[in-house]
Design a protein around this motif. Structure first.
Motif, short mmCIF file in Angstrom:
data_model
loop_
_atom_site.label_atom_id
_atom_site.label_comp_id
_atom_site.label_asym_id
_atom_site.label_seq_id
_atom_site.Cartn_x
_atom_site.Cartn_y
_atom_site.Cartn_z
N TYR A 106 0.85 -1.18 0.00
CA TYR A 106 0.00 0.00 0.00
C TYR A 106 0.89 1.24 0.00
CZ TYR A 106 -3.19 3.58 1.89
OH TYR A 106 -3.92 4.73 2.10
N ASN A 116 -0.42 -3.78 3.65
CA ASN A 116 -1.60 -2.95 3.94
C ASN A 116 -1.25 -1.70 4.74
OD1 ASN A 116 -1.08 -4.32 6.42
ND2 ASN A 116 -3.21 -3.96 7.04
N CYS A 132 1.56 1.96 5.18
CA CYS A 132 2.62 2.82 4.66
C CYS A 132 3.05 3.78 5.77
CB CYS A 132 2.16 3.60 3.43
SG CYS A 132 0.91 4.86 3.77
N VAL A 143 -4.41 -0.01 6.23
CA VAL A 143 -5.69 -0.36 5.63
C VAL A 143 -6.23 -1.59 6.36
CG1 VAL A 143 -6.88 -1.08 3.53
CG2 VAL A 143 -4.96 0.53 3.38
N LEU A 184 -7.46 -5.88 -1.50
CA LEU A 184 -6.30 -5.06 -1.18
C LEU A 184 -5.32 -5.01 -2.34
CD1 LEU A 184 -4.60 -3.50 0.96
CD2 LEU A 184 -3.64 -5.72 1.61
N ASN A 221 -3.78 -1.69 -4.23
CA ASN A 221 -2.34 -1.43 -4.29
C ASN A 221 -1.84 -1.29 -5.73
OD1 ASN A 221 -2.33 -1.64 -1.52
ND2 ASN A 221 -1.39 -3.65 -1.45
N SER A 246 6.95 6.17 2.53
CA SER A 246 6.10 5.85 1.38
C SER A 246 6.51 6.67 0.17
CB SER A 246 4.64 6.13 1.73
OG SER A 246 3.84 6.16 0.56
#
Length: 205
Positions: free
Chosen positions: A8, A39, A41, A54, A113, A117, A189
């Motif tokens: 993610y 999931n 960042c 997430v 997911l 992504n 990220s």
């Protein structure tokens, strides 16, 4: 071939590999592991680096494959994530340039997911002008770990499994929004690099 996990808004290190010119492969056939970048960042805020996660649907009857991992919308995580991103980067040089691209991801709902992504990854690469430069595909079946220098699934991780010959990714410093009060934080990220460096992000990578 470099083996990667879906992520993610993946860390900068993952994008440096995607744009390295080597073939990268994502393995979605693994059992979904907890506490990974799949999931979550890390972004920079006034209080330092923080994690956005997430939520995913938890299945207790069997281990879920990463490709089958569904997003849990029982809490307003999209609203919270977009608020956090806006608060962190509204004063960055390029947030206004890309806001309209990323805002829709926090209102529409992806079921899986891995789909979220992939679409975010595609958007990031397009923003950097690198959509045709990344070399990646998906594995047809689960790939066992057999080469620690090529298997990055648990190297690019909040708690990386490093070998004696591999140190944590650092990356050279670049401007970060709160650099006047918060020390530089490496390998956040990709969204941190993109909002701060814009189209020059590809040169950094």
């Amino acid at each position: 071939m470099i083996l990667l996990s879906t992520a993610y808004l993946a860390p900068i290190e993952q994008y440096s590999l995607l744009l390295s010119g080597e073939q990268c492969m994502f393995d979605l056939n693994e059992s979904y592991p907890k506490q990974s970048y799949r999931n979550r960042c890390r972004i920079m805020t006034r209080d330092g680096a923080v994690t956005l996660s997430v939520p995913v649907v938890k299945h207790h009857f069997a281990k879920t494959l990463t490709r089958d991992t569904e997003i849990d919308y029982s809490t307003p995580w999209q609203k919270r994530h977009w608020h956090s991103l806006t608060a962190a980067y509204r004063n960055s040089p390029y947030f206004d340039h890309y806001e309209h691209i990323f805002a829709p991801f926090y209102s529409r709902r992806e079921r899986f997911l891995a789909d979220l992504n992939e679409k975010l990854m595609t958007a990031v690469l397009e923003c950097m002008g690198a959509s045709g430069k990344a070399l990646w595909s998906y594995a047809d079946d689960f790939i066992p770990a057999d080469n620690p220098h090529r298997d990055m699934r648990f190297v690019i991780s909040p708690k990386p499994r490093l070998t004696a010959s591999r140190e944590p990714y650092r990356g050279r410093p670049y401007y970060q929004v709160f650099s006047d009060t918060v020390p530089f934080h490496p390998n956040l990220s990709i969204i941190d690099l993109l909002f701060c460096e814009g189209p020059e992000s590809i040169d950094y990578l």
